[in-house]
Scaffold this active site. Structure first.
Site, short mmCIF file in Angstrom:
data_model
loop_
_atom_site.label_atom_id
_atom_site.label_comp_id
_atom_site.label_asym_id
_atom_site.label_seq_id
_atom_site.Cartn_x
_atom_site.Cartn_y
_atom_site.Cartn_z
N ASP A 162 0.85 -1.19 0.00
CA ASP A 162 0.00 0.00 0.00
C ASP A 162 0.88 1.24 0.00
O ASP A 162 1.97 1.23 0.57
CB ASP A 162 -0.90 0.00 1.24
CG ASP A 162 -2.12 0.90 1.10
OD1 ASP A 162 -1.93 2.13 0.98
OD2 ASP A 162 -3.25 0.38 1.11
N VAL A 209 1.46 -0.01 -7.01
CA VAL A 209 1.15 -1.25 -7.76
C VAL A 209 1.46 -1.13 -9.25
O VAL A 209 1.54 -2.15 -9.94
CB VAL A 209 -0.33 -1.68 -7.57
CG1 VAL A 209 -0.58 -2.12 -6.14
CG2 VAL A 209 -1.29 -0.59 -8.01
N TYR A 266 -13.43 5.04 -14.42
CA TYR A 266 -13.55 4.01 -13.37
C TYR A 266 -14.24 2.76 -13.92
O TYR A 266 -13.76 1.64 -13.71
CB TYR A 266 -14.34 4.59 -12.19
CG TYR A 266 -14.46 3.66 -11.01
CD1 TYR A 266 -13.34 3.30 -10.26
CD2 TYR A 266 -15.70 3.15 -10.63
CE1 TYR A 266 -13.44 2.45 -9.17
CE2 TYR A 266 -15.81 2.31 -9.53
CZ TYR A 266 -14.68 1.96 -8.81
OH TYR A 266 -14.81 1.11 -7.73
N PHE A 314 -20.16 0.22 -0.72
CA PHE A 314 -19.59 -0.21 0.55
C PHE A 314 -19.04 0.97 1.33
O PHE A 314 -18.51 1.92 0.74
CB PHE A 314 -18.46 -1.24 0.31
CG PHE A 314 -18.95 -2.65 0.22
CD1 PHE A 314 -18.65 -3.58 1.20
CD2 PHE A 314 -19.75 -3.06 -0.84
CE1 PHE A 314 -19.12 -4.89 1.12
CE2 PHE A 314 -20.22 -4.35 -0.94
CZ PHE A 314 -19.91 -5.27 0.05
#
Length: 255
Positions: free
Chosen positions: A36, A60, A161, A194
């Site tokens: 992270d 990443v 996205y 979420f």
């Protein structure tokens, strides 16, 4: 596989869905190595959860950084047999809005992190998993990616996205087919709404209003429910090559 046997790389594991996954792994006796960019949160979580958790601050999208993170994980825990990809961003922007056209740089950044970053972690982790000793079911590893319901019913302002998450869903089957010979399963979870840090900037009233758009349960999802599905995927060897919507039956409106 059982959760207690998992040694997992968790990208984006310092918060939100990734953090919940790390907590679930440790709770069940497994090990998690967080990858992270947020070093402060990553170190805090590592300190809180103890020796079953490792951490390496890595982007990443960087081949070198992810390779180093994986080598650190193997050095810490001996091997890896699982990846959970949760790293991602979701900046909204209309294709042509009041302030002009969508920034090509921003579009590229979303694709780079959400899609290419996910692929980068998959490819570098998988080459290490291929040398794992297979278990009684012939499994050597498991890769779980995170897409979104926006991959299927993206809203206005989510072109970048949605494209990135549709790419994650789209590469799930071909990669699962390729890795079948190695006993490595590949699955994707497509969460709905979420309660993650993405929603923290919204007032409670706005979060409650969004939650009411979910048919049932009539609320935002809990990150722990994402982690619960991760556990189910781990322990069911027939789950492979599929994207599972985890959304309370929501279908997003245009805006």
């Amino acid at each position: 596989m059982k959760m207690k046997e998992c040694i997992a790389i968790v990208s984006g594991g310092a918060s939100g869905l990734g953090e919940a996954t790390v907590r679930k792994l440790v709770e069940k006796g497994g090990k998690a190595f967080i990858v992270d960019m947020d070093e402060e949160k990553g170190r805090e979580l590592q300190k809180e959860l103890g020796g079953g958790v490792g951490f390496y601050p890595a982007d990443v999208t960087s081949e070198e950084a992810v390779e180093t993170a994986i080598l650190n994980a193997i050095e810490s825990f001996g091997s890896i047999n699982m990846v959970v990809n949760c790293a991602g961003i979701a900046p909204p922007s209309k294709v042509v809005g009041r302030n002009g056209v969508h920034s090509l740089e921003q579009f590229s950044k979303v694709i780079q992190i959400n899609l290419i970053g996910t692929f980068n972690v998959i490819r570098l982790a998988a080459q290490n998993m291929q040398s794992n000793k297979e278990n009684e079911y012939g499994e050597r590893g498991l890769i779980i990616n995170t897409a979104s319901v926006a991959a299927f019913d993206g809203q206005i302002g989510q072109a970048a996205y949605s494209a990135s998450k549709a790419g994650v869903a789209g590469m799930t089957l071909p990669i699962a087919r390729e890795f079948a010979r190695d006993g490595i399963r590949v699955m994707t979870i497509a969460p709905g709404l979420f309660h993650t840090p993405m929603f923290d900037s919204l007032p409670e009233e706005a979060r409650a209003s969004l939650g009411k758009t979910v048919p049932f349960p009539n609320r935002l999802g809990y990150p722990s429910e994402y982690a619960q599905l991760v556990e189910a995927i781990v322990e069911n060897p027939m789950l492979n090559g599929e994207t599972i919507r985890l959304d309370g039956a929501i279908r997003m409106q245009p805006k």
